[in-house]
Design an enzyme around this catalytic site. Structure first.
Site, PDB file in Angstrom:
ATOM      1  N   LYS A 179       0.873  -1.179   0.000  1.00  0.00           N
ATOM      2  CA  LYS A 179       0.000   0.000   0.000  1.00  0.00           C
ATOM      3  C   LYS A 179       0.906   1.224   0.000  1.00  0.00           C
ATOM      4  O   LYS A 179       1.486   1.581   1.030  1.00  0.00           O
ATOM      5  CB  LYS A 179      -0.887   0.016   1.248  1.00  0.00           C
ATOM      6  CG  LYS A 179      -1.955   1.087   1.150  1.00  0.00           C
ATOM      7  CD  LYS A 179      -2.319   1.709   2.469  1.00  0.00           C
ATOM      8  CE  LYS A 179      -1.398   2.811   2.884  1.00  0.00           C
ATOM      9  NZ  LYS A 179      -1.257   3.938   1.965  1.00  0.00           N
ATOM     10  N   GLU A 255      10.192   1.432  10.350  1.00  0.00           N
ATOM     11  CA  GLU A 255      11.182   2.499  10.105  1.00  0.00           C
ATOM     12  C   GLU A 255      10.435   3.806  10.321  1.00  0.00           C
ATOM     13  O   GLU A 255       9.603   4.185   9.494  1.00  0.00           O
ATOM     14  CB  GLU A 255      11.713   2.414   8.672  1.00  0.00           C
ATOM     15  CG  GLU A 255      12.491   1.141   8.362  1.00  0.00           C
ATOM     16  CD  GLU A 255      13.890   1.140   8.952  1.00  0.00           C
ATOM     17  OE1 GLU A 255      14.341   2.182   9.455  1.00  0.00           O
ATOM     18  OE2 GLU A 255      14.524   0.073   8.936  1.00  0.00           O
ATOM     19  N   CYS A 289      14.013  11.132   6.612  1.00  0.00           N
ATOM     20  CA  CYS A 289      13.960  10.734   8.025  1.00  0.00           C
ATOM     21  C   CYS A 289      15.307  10.913   8.712  1.00  0.00           C
ATOM     22  O   CYS A 289      15.364  11.112   9.914  1.00  0.00           O
ATOM     23  CB  CYS A 289      13.475   9.300   8.139  1.00  0.00           C
ATOM     24  SG  CYS A 289      14.404   8.189   7.098  1.00  0.00           S
ATOM     25  N   GLU A 384      10.029  16.619  14.781  1.00  0.00           N
ATOM     26  CA  GLU A 384      10.575  16.425  13.440  1.00  0.00           C
ATOM     27  C   GLU A 384      10.084  17.583  12.553  1.00  0.00           C
ATOM     28  O   GLU A 384       8.894  17.877  12.530  1.00  0.00           O
ATOM     29  CB  GLU A 384      10.046  15.086  12.910  1.00  0.00           C
ATOM     30  CG  GLU A 384      10.872  14.504  11.804  1.00  0.00           C
ATOM     31  CD  GLU A 384      10.356  13.125  11.362  1.00  0.00           C
ATOM     32  OE1 GLU A 384       9.173  12.815  11.580  1.00  0.00           O
ATOM     33  OE2 GLU A 384      11.157  12.379  10.791  1.00  0.00           O
TER      34      GLU A 384
HETATM   35  P1  NAD Z   1       2.640   8.645   7.662  1.00  0.00           P
HETATM   36  O1  NAD Z   1       2.864   7.804   8.857  1.00  0.00           O
HETATM   37  O2  NAD Z   1       1.593   9.677   7.723  1.00  0.00           O
HETATM   38  O3  NAD Z   1       2.274   7.727   6.414  1.00  0.00           O
HETATM   39  C1  NAD Z   1       3.058   6.622   6.048  1.00  0.00           C
HETATM   40  C2  NAD Z   1       2.170   5.569   5.424  1.00  0.00           C
HETATM   41  O4  NAD Z   1       1.240   5.117   6.402  1.00  0.00           O
HETATM   42  C3  NAD Z   1       1.342   6.062   4.244  1.00  0.00           C
HETATM   43  O5  NAD Z   1       1.298   5.045   3.274  1.00  0.00           O
HETATM   44  C4  NAD Z   1      -0.027   6.258   4.860  1.00  0.00           C
HETATM   45  O6  NAD Z   1      -1.074   6.114   3.935  1.00  0.00           O
HETATM   46  C5  NAD Z   1      -0.066   5.125   5.865  1.00  0.00           C
HETATM   47  N1  NAD Z   1      -1.022   5.304   6.955  1.00  0.00           N
HETATM   48  C6  NAD Z   1      -1.356   6.440   7.595  1.00  0.00           C
HETATM   49  N2  NAD Z   1      -2.259   6.187   8.552  1.00  0.00           N
HETATM   50  C7  NAD Z   1      -2.519   4.849   8.525  1.00  0.00           C
HETATM   51  C8  NAD Z   1      -3.364   3.974   9.262  1.00  0.00           C
HETATM   52  N3  NAD Z   1      -4.123   4.423  10.257  1.00  0.00           N
HETATM   53  N4  NAD Z   1      -3.343   2.671   8.955  1.00  0.00           N
HETATM   54  C9  NAD Z   1      -2.572   2.187   7.964  1.00  0.00           C
HETATM   55  N5  NAD Z   1      -1.753   2.970   7.225  1.00  0.00           N
HETATM   56  C10 NAD Z   1      -1.717   4.281   7.504  1.00  0.00           C
HETATM   57  O7  NAD Z   1       4.050   9.258   7.302  1.00  0.00           O
HETATM   58  P2  NAD Z   1       4.431  10.196   6.066  1.00  0.00           P
HETATM   59  O8  NAD Z   1       4.069  11.588   6.411  1.00  0.00           O
HETATM   60  O9  NAD Z   1       3.927   9.637   4.780  1.00  0.00           O
HETATM   61  O10 NAD Z   1       6.014  10.001   6.026  1.00  0.00           O
HETATM   62  C11 NAD Z   1       6.862  10.775   6.762  1.00  0.00           C
HETATM   63  C12 NAD Z   1       7.352  10.038   7.998  1.00  0.00           C
HETATM   64  O11 NAD Z   1       8.020   8.845   7.616  1.00  0.00           O
HETATM   65  C13 NAD Z   1       8.353  10.837   8.777  1.00  0.00           C
HETATM   66  O12 NAD Z   1       8.104  10.726  10.154  1.00  0.00           O
HETATM   67  C14 NAD Z   1       9.670  10.180   8.425  1.00  0.00           C
HETATM   68  O13 NAD Z   1      10.686  10.358   9.379  1.00  0.00           O
HETATM   69  C15 NAD Z   1       9.267   8.759   8.285  1.00  0.00           C
HETATM   70  N6  NAD Z   1      10.239   8.014   7.483  1.00  0.00           N
HETATM   71  C16 NAD Z   1      11.054   7.126   8.117  1.00  0.00           C
HETATM   72  C17 NAD Z   1      12.009   6.426   7.388  1.00  0.00           C
HETATM   73  C18 NAD Z   1      12.920   5.442   8.064  1.00  0.00           C
HETATM   74  O14 NAD Z   1      13.539   4.661   7.369  1.00  0.00           O
HETATM   75  N7  NAD Z   1      13.033   5.433   9.383  1.00  0.00           N
HETATM   76  C19 NAD Z   1      12.123   6.628   6.016  1.00  0.00           C
HETATM   77  C20 NAD Z   1      11.282   7.542   5.409  1.00  0.00           C
HETATM   78  C21 NAD Z   1      10.339   8.225   6.158  1.00  0.00           C
END
Ligand code: NAD
Length: 482
Positions: A179, A255, A289, A384
């Site tokens: 997804k 992650e 991130c 962040e």
């Molecule tokens: P997010 O958590 O809002 O979304 C990530 C994913 O989760 C998306 O596909 C979203 O549709 C899904 N999602 C959201 N709510 C959900 C739910 N209730 N149930 C199931 N899926 C759900 O994060 P974002 O804004 O897209 O990404 C940014 C974040 O990701 C930042 O905090 C960043 O640090 C982190 N990130 C971490 C890494 C790592 O390797 N540690 C890498 C890239 C990004």
């Protein structure tokens, strides 16, 4: 007038149940650079999710039996196809989420490198012979695929965050249902298309975009046939899914967010350190991130270092991410921009000064910014940022720098610049972070063989290298009595 709508690189149909589907409902994908829609994609439902799980279960029976060497060959072809499609893939990523085109070209190489590494490694997945305490027994281990994997990915690396999961999963003999993020689903669909073209069997990699992540995800969480959850995204959502996955005791990799400190000691090469802070901070408009979120500089050199950092930041070109000359593009969406503005306003209200930048520049563009005299209670030193803002704080001693650096709920990446070898080791060992760059602001660049992941609220498990592959393998112990 030229329009970005339905550019040839865009994609729209979901792939599941062995076919491409145009679903009754769709949702729009917006280009952050101009806020224009670039097209619409299939909006998949919980029923579609259930069909995908059924199909994955069937595909797994065959795929896990495919000789690992053959799996590696298919992965290798997938890698080669990605490189052939480098330019359209890069354009699509830039259209979807606004990362400058020079960076998305790099991301294609980065994303493909995980596939290449796993293609080579597939044939080395084996087991061990373990000596027994009994003369009449022989012990062996076998590595077997975990099974059906549910992957949820973010928008900030639309290709890299997918291949870092899919390549080891497929090499291990698992099948994956993905997804992708709502902001960047088309890149994921493009990658699925290339996987099938490479010879990937039907339903080994299914990609289902949705605008309703919680409802769509529910069937995966409840279904015990789904043996693993791999998630990259925010800590809040990761924590929620971790709890849900516990019901069926899935293997879990998370992650999550970060808040990277960058320590600059007085003995550092300041020009070089400043250049690496720029790379770490302003790449992807700060939406990485492992982006530097806090810069700590030793007081003796603070003024000199800040002057260099501000000069270099002032030279960055903010603008159209589709242009080669652009260094910093827009942030991905309004909520992201609002957060950046709120953090900058909060810091300024507490007495900080913008040495360069500091303002919104229309649309989703925020000026590359350096803040000095940042009060310790400022939001930007805790939350962040995910935007192009570098807060600089002075420190006196190594001990103080380490205390400041470790005073965070996150533990993903940290950086330090020093010419003192003993200090380099002391600092590397004391930083409570999963990734530490000493005189290296880009430790994860071109490094598919290295472990990537965080401590504390930054996650569970590692991606990359043999650590990333093991996340998709079960260890079976076989005991043979003579
Ligand atoms: P997010 O958590 O809002 O979304 C990530 C994913 O989760 C998306 O596909 C979203 O549709 C899904 N999602 C959201 N709510 C959900 C739910 N209730 N149930 C199931 N899926 C759900 O994060 P974002 O804004 O897209 O990404 C940014 C974040 O990701 C930042 O905090 C960043 O640090 C982190 N990130 C971490 C890494 C790592 O390797 N540690 C890498 C890239 C990004």
């Amino acid at each position: 007038m030229t329009t970005l709508l339905n550019d040839p690189v865009t994609r729209s149909e979901a792939y599941f149940g062995g076919a491409w589907h145009a679903t009754p409902n769709t949702f729009e994908v917006i280009h952050p650079g101009t806020l224009e829609p670039i097209g619409s994609v299939a909006d998949c439902t919980a029923d579609d999710a259930r069909r995908a799980i059924d199909a994955a279960g069937e595909a797994l029976k065959e795929w896990r039996r495919v000789n690992p060497y053959r799996r590696g060959q298919i992965l290798r072809t997938w890698h080669d196809l990605m490189l052939e499609h480098r330019e359209p893939l890069a354009r699509l990523m830039t259209l979807e989420m606004g990362k400058p085109i020079t960076e998305t070209r790099g991301e294609v190489l980065y994303a493909a490198s995980f596939i290449e590494w796993c293609a080579e490694e597939a044939s080395r997945i084996g087991g061990e012979r373990v000596p027994s305490r009994f003369d009449h027994k022989r012990g062996f281990t076998a590595s077997e695929p975990v099974g059906v994997v549910y992957a949820v990915t973010p928008w900030n690396f639309p290709a890299g965050m997918i291949t870092r999961k899919a390549a080891p999963a497929l090499a291990a003999g698992c099948v994956m249902i993905l997804k992708p993020a709502e902001q960047s689903p088309m890149t994921a669909l493009y990658l699925a298309e290339l996987w099938l073209e490479a010879g990937g069997p039907a339903n080994t990699l299914q990609v289902l975009p949705t605008s309703d992540a919680p409802s769509f995800s529910a069937p995966f969480m409840a279904d015990s046939r789904v043996r693993k959850l791999t998630f990259t995204g925010s800590t809040a959502v990761g924590r929620l899914l971790y709890g849900q996955a516990a019901q069926t005791l899935k293997r879990v990799s998370l992650e999550l967010g970060g808040h990277a400190p960058f320590l600059i000691f007085a003995d550092a090469d300041l020009e070089r350190a400043a250049r690496e802070v720029i790379g770490s901070k302003f790449r992807n408009a700060g939406q990485t991130c492992i982006s530097t979120n806090r810069v700590y500089v030793q007081r003796d050199v603070a003024a000199e270092f800040t002057a260099v950092l501000s000069r270099l930041t002032g030279e960055l070109v903010l603008g159209d991410p589709l242009q080669d000359r652009t260094n910093v593009g827009p942030v991905v969406e309004q909520a992201g921009l609002d957060k950046v503005r709120a953090q900058v306003e909060d810091a300024l209200a507490r007495g900080a000064r913008a040495a360069v930048g500091g303002a919104h520049q229309g649309g989703l563009y925020f000026q590359p910014t350096v803040l000095t005299d940042v009060h310790p209670d400022s939001l930007i030193l805790r939350e962040e940022t995910f935007g192009p803002v570098a807060p600089v704080v002075a420190f006196d001693t190594e001990q103080e720098a380490l205390a400041l650096a470790n005073d965070s709920e996150y533990g993903l990446a940290a950086y330090a610049y020093t010419r003192d070898l003993s200090r380099a080791f002391r600092v590397a060992e004391a930083l409570e972070y999963g990734i530490v760059g000493i005189n290296d602001g880009g430790p994860s660049a071109a490094a598919p063989q290295m472990p990537f992941g965080g401590m504390k609220n930054s996650g569970v498990g590692r991606e990359g290298g043999h650590w990333g592959l093991e996340e998709y393998l079960e260890t079976k112990y076989i005991s043979l009595g003579l």
